[in-house]
Design a protein around this motif. Sequence first.
Motif, PDB file in Angstrom:
ATOM      1  N   SER A 189     -23.115   0.040 -35.963  1.00 43.14           N
ATOM      2  CA  SER A 189     -23.411   0.253 -34.542  1.00 43.14           C
ATOM      3  C   SER A 189     -22.623  -0.748 -33.715  1.00 43.14           C
ATOM      4  O   SER A 189     -22.072  -1.726 -34.240  1.00 43.14           O
ATOM      5  N   ALA A 190     -22.576  -0.491 -32.412  1.00 41.67           N
ATOM      6  CA  ALA A 190     -21.905  -1.396 -31.480  1.00 41.67           C
ATOM      7  C   ALA A 190     -22.755  -1.508 -30.230  1.00 41.67           C
ATOM      8  O   ALA A 190     -23.550  -0.615 -29.899  1.00 41.67           O
ATOM      9  N   ARG A 191     -22.597  -2.617 -29.541  1.00 41.99           N
ATOM     10  CA  ARG A 191     -23.324  -2.812 -28.296  1.00 41.99           C
ATOM     11  C   ARG A 191     -22.381  -2.628 -27.116  1.00 41.99           C
ATOM     12  O   ARG A 191     -21.217  -3.042 -27.170  1.00 41.99           O
ATOM     13  N   PRO A 192     -22.850  -2.039 -26.030  1.00 37.93           N
ATOM     14  CA  PRO A 192     -22.001  -1.890 -24.843  1.00 37.93           C
ATOM     15  C   PRO A 192     -21.579  -3.257 -24.313  1.00 37.93           C
ATOM     16  O   PRO A 192     -22.308  -4.249 -24.455  1.00 37.93           O
ATOM     17  N   ASP A 193     -20.407  -3.311 -23.692  1.00 38.74           N
ATOM     18  CA  ASP A 193     -19.904  -4.567 -23.145  1.00 38.74           C
ATOM     19  C   ASP A 193     -20.842  -5.139 -22.100  1.00 38.74           C
ATOM     20  O   ASP A 193     -21.007  -6.355 -21.980  1.00 38.74           O
ATOM     21  N   GLY A 194     -21.464  -4.269 -21.341  1.00 41.51           N
ATOM     22  CA  GLY A 194     -22.361  -4.738 -20.290  1.00 41.51           C
ATOM     23  C   GLY A 194     -23.772  -5.002 -20.758  1.00 41.51           C
ATOM     24  O   GLY A 194     -24.670  -5.245 -19.938  1.00 41.51           O
ATOM     25  N   GLY A 195     -24.010  -4.934 -22.074  1.00 42.43           N
ATOM     26  CA  GLY A 195     -25.359  -5.116 -22.600  1.00 42.43           C
ATOM     27  C   GLY A 195     -26.085  -3.786 -22.722  1.00 42.43           C
ATOM     28  O   GLY A 195     -25.609  -2.742 -22.292  1.00 42.43           O
ATOM     29  N   GLY A 196     -27.210  -3.810 -23.379  1.00 39.65           N
ATOM     30  CA  GLY A 196     -27.993  -2.600 -23.563  1.00 39.65           C
ATOM     31  C   GLY A 196     -28.198  -2.297 -25.035  1.00 39.65           C
ATOM     32  O   GLY A 196     -27.810  -3.068 -25.930  1.00 39.65           O
TER      33      GLY A 196
END
Length: 635
Positions: A189-196
């Motif tokens: 998985s990956a996390r969005p650059d802006g968080g979330g």
Amino acid sequence: MSLPPGFLDEIRNRVPISRVIGKKVVWDLRKSNQARGDWWAPCPFHQEKSASFHCDDQKGYYYCFGCQAKGDAIGFLRDHDGMEFIEAVKLLAAEAGLTMPEPDPRAREKTDRRTKLLEVTEAACRWFRLQLQTGAAADARDYLDRRGLDSPALERFEIGFAPDHRTALTAALRDKGFPEEQIVEAGMSARPDGGGAAYDRFRGRIIFPIRDGQGRCIGFGGRAMDPNARAKYLNSPETPLFDKGRNLYNLGPARSAVAKGQRLVVAEGYMDVIALARAGFEGAVAPLGTAITEEQLRLMWRVSPEPVIALDGDAAGQRAAQRLIDLALPLIGPGQALRFVILPAGQDPDDLIKASGPGAMGALLDQARPMLDLLWAREIQGQVFDSPERKAALDRRLAEAVARIPDERTRALYAEEIRRKQWDLFGGGRKTTPRGGAAGRSQARRQGASIAPRAPVPPISLNVPDQGEGLLEGAALLICALRPSVTAQLEGRLERLMPRDPDRAALLHDLLTRTDSPAGRRGLETLRRNAHLGLTPAIIERKDDDSAAVMLLDLLDKLEVARATSHELPRAESEIQGEADEGLTWRISQITRARHRAEHPEMESSGDMNEDRDALSAQLSDWLSGQIWRKPPRR
């Protein structure tokens, strides 16, 4: 992890090296002396039938007299089985009945972390495989079926599917108790650059698990089902488990196959490896979406001393081969070599195997060329060596390349082989013997007549041992298509081509009659795409009509002589009976001389060039029509 003093020595004393290696080889009991702990076997690191691999229990070391592989029991497990150092020590300690010392807390923490990440990737692999059976994967199953992958193949290579859903895998792994931090760290998985919230890295893709040499799932490769996807193939990101520049697809099974006598074949992608392995070439591997790296080269050489690099015949494949030459030159030496095979234009291993069967692929691999041939081809391709300066520039480029080879003996042999190739290319300053038409040429030279320059040197074909008739014929037709004025000058010679391929025959008919047909256009397009012809449209179009005519005449000479020798001389040999026929011997010698003249064209004056070539062509045609190989009846 630090080990107490004497711990490794205690392992070596308790576990004979022959016990470790004996699980991987079959000892030659006739050559071995068991009482003295002196063992011999065929080497597990390279293909051989003789027993040149020596194992000495008293010294605790092994050495191969063929590929120079050497080391102790720990080194053997690392090089042959791909184990990490501490993993090899643990295995040998267990066999010796010793308890491993407690690691320091940081090392234990690192090991536990990798173990947990491996649990994540293995759980993801099982989940992907289950998704391939769902309704959402119908298009993926259809694609795999069109590629010829049946259920056993899907099972063997653990192929799965990632549905086009933003969080399906992440949610499934969380439900199994894995923290989101571990799912992200494992590359699932990956996390969005802006968080979330984390989202799935693989979506709407066919999934290929990537396992290391010990069979552990360290990452994945995914092929997009959407033709408009930004990336057709996507790999796992760099993680504590996965480094795409240090691993190879299908490494473990390939290493086992090479140990059993198969060759290591390096293809370009996952589907190439699967096609090769299913066709019986089980020693197939592939880099992971990048150009081959130095670490991957060294990994290949730990499996086999001479991997065969199989590249597509398109421009990208040619560029990949040239990059690999520059990467490998500072690394090659005894036990570290490369061979290359370039597939026919427009085909990958899967296409070739489906069209012509495994035998065709095997024939190409049997004809794989050494790296020196690629280096030579690169430096002379498209060049005209008609001045001392150009020849000197070639010398300098080749010398700079050879100077990068670290092993002294290999460097010397490269230089020696290059000198031989230069001798063959430039004639070595040999004087020619006068024969038909030579007096006129000599007189023309004395009078200052212009001498036709040599044609640009074409690239060396890498998938055939010599320039075959089909390549010569195709190159001649391509010149004619691109230079109609040259075609008009040589219609008589061209009428004797008689191509067997219907598209080529239609193209020749169009050229001679100045017409246009669909089959002729198809034949021309095929020739334009054929990288093995050694004559690209760009090379031909840069030349004036006279230079193009010289190139075409050389090709026609070689083609007619090749047909005479390849088709008629074998029949002559089979029909010679009884006493020697001096006439037959003389005529066969004339064909041999004609072949030498065609393969080593001289710098001829433009004034009598056509006359001399036409005489040669007419003589060959007379010999063929008169069936000179038949011995005349006795009177």
